[in-house]
Design an enzyme around this catalytic site. Structure first.
Site: not given
Length: 503
Positions: A173, A292
């Site tokens: 991320e 995710e």
């Protein structure tokens, strides 16, 4: 409610159902590791401190691959802290989750746990506070046979044979301002490309995942993917995608349609990747690592972090999942399967305690949350080739996504056994009759109709005191007559319809 119609035909092939779609995620966050997969002194723990009850549930869940050690945690993690004698390991501040990391559980313990669980390890390297050198060191430690400083260090620590990790995430991320070492797309793309190129010099057999957007709603979404892939396309195998759906606002109709958003997210990432591939004259098509995804009551997180100081393994976002949440998770799995031609890896976050299908109590039992069941049954029966399905039927209105289909489906056909699994979600608050046309697969009989339904008790949860409140139940098995069958899908339900060759 009018009848829905669905035709199943083996000519409408998407792709084989990759087992890596049924992945999970173990991060040093909350009690996922300490008190989850690892708890020395627990009645079920083995001599290495691994909870055998959690291992048993992991195998039952059908997990194929597990991503480790993060997540946000990895962006300031020093992997060397988690190897060697446990008594010599340093205690560190974990900036991601405001905890003290003891490093009692680290790389070698995770690899032992992964072997015991029968899962493929997926490692993430720190590209937040570290870079190419540290990634190469980690790869040498895990994958090089021996005869070098770091591979011999692994052997000294008890692992004579290399771990042979095939899947690697290039950071986590990095588009997020919350990330330690957050970078622009150009900064990250260049670093990821240099890291990827060097890692494949050590082990060209590995597969690499570049960081995509941490959500479709990010202001940099799509532009981030395009820029990163212009740097990395020729060096990586996947671009990542992350998404979570928060039920906290009480908009249940929209929550039940979350897969509409996931479907659009996948389609847009594929379009962006293919644009860059065309621009760079690349024939190879990149796949997505959706590493995710889950339902997550995210609005509760900040209060969890603010109300305490620096402590070890606090209870963090231990969401109690409802029957409705189970239906949503089942629908998200349908979406991942429907895109089996472009989804190569997917990891539900996380495995134990932290937004997880498995819950535990320190010193006490482990139990299955409601979301455990659609995942386990899909992993068990989605074997073979994914078939494209185009159901027709009723719709309903949502505040977030407008008018959406009440029914979402996918089918998986095992050509070796002849078995067919149809996964269907009824998002509406009414029962939906479904007419199935199976004439493209003659000679089938119905084996079972299994459901997880939320219609009568949508807020029901599984707890330590009542761990079986939300479980799958079998409904009346439909009759196949002339290649057609009819079933009733309960209101707000996830369903598995299994068909096998007639004797």
């Amino acid at each position: 409610m009018p009848n829905a119609q669905l035709t199943i035909d083996p000519a409408f092939r998407v792709a084989p159902a990759d087992r890596r779609i049924f992945g999970s995620f173990v991060e040093h966050m909350g009690r996922c590791v300490y008190g989850g997969v690892y708890e020395p002194g627990h009645p079920s723990a083995d001599r290495r401190g691994l909870r055998r009850d959690v291992l048993d549930l992991t195998r039952e869940l059908g997990v194929s691959v597990v991503r480790y050690p993060g997540g946000n945690f990895v962006s300031s993690y020093r992997w060397e802290d988690g190897v060697g004698p446990a008594g010599d390991r340093p205690r560190r501040l974990d900036l991601a989750w405001k905890t003290i990391e003891t490093n009692e559980f680290g790389l070698d313990e995770f690899m032992t746990w992964a072997s015991e669980a029968g899962v493929e390890p997926m490692m993430a390297v720190n590209l937040g506070t570290r870079g190419v050198t540290e990634a190469l060191d980690l790869l040498e430690y895990t994958n090089h046979p021996g005869g070098t400083q770091l591979s011999d260090l692994r052997r000294k620590h008890g692992a004579e044979q290399p771990y042979g990790v095939r899947l690697w995430c290039l950071g986590n991320e990095m588009d997020g301002p919350w990330q330690v070492g957050h970078k622009t797309a150009d900064e990250y793309g260049r670093l990821a490309a240099e890291t990827a190129r060097a890692m494949k010099m050590i082990d060209p057999s590995i597969s690499l995942v570049a960081c995509g957007s941490s959500g479709r709603g990010m202001p940099t979404f799509a532009a981030w993917e395009a820029t990163v892939l212009e740097h990395t396309y020729e060096h990586v195998d996947y671009i990542s995608a992350h998404t979570y759906y928060d039920p906290s606002d009480g908009d249940r109709a929209s929550l039940l349609a979350s897969a509409v958003d996931m479907d659009a997210f996948i389609t847009e990432v594929v379009a962006t990747a293919d644009y860059v591939g065309a621009k760079l004259r690349q024939k190879r098509k990149l796949k997505i690592s959706f590493d995710e995804w889950n339902v997550w009551y995210q609005s509760r997180l900040q209060s969890d972090l603010d109300r305490r100081g620096w402590v070890e393994a606090p209870a963090l976002i231990e969401d109690d999942y409802t029957a409705v949440d189970a239906v949503v998770v089942g629908d998200l799995l349908i979406t991942l399967l429907r895109h089996a031609d472009r989804i190569g890896v997917a990891c539900q976050a996380q495995l134990a305690n932290v937004i997880a299908p498995i819950r535990t109590r320190n010193g006490g039992p482990a139990w299955r949350q409601s979301i455990f069941h659609p995942f386990a049954l899909t992993a068990r029966y989605a074997r073979g080739t994914v078939l494209r399905t185009e159901p027709t039927g009723p719709t309903y209105e949502t505040r977030r996504y407008g008018d959406v289909p009440a029914l979402d489906t996918v089918a998986v056909h095992d050509e070796e056994t002849g078995e067919l699994a149809v996964f269907a979600v009824n998002r509406s608050s009414q029962d939906v009759p479904l007419d199935l046309d199976l004439r493209g697969l003659p000679g089938l009989r119905a084996e079972a109709h299994t459901t997880v339904a939320a219609g009568t008790d949508p807020d029901a949860t599984n707890t330590e005191a009542d761990p079986e409140r939300v479980t799958p139940r079998d409904l009346t098995t439909p009759t196949v007559d002339g290649g057609r069958a009819s079933v009733l899908l309960p209101a707000t339900s996830w369903n598995l319809l299994r068909f096998v060759p007639a004797p």
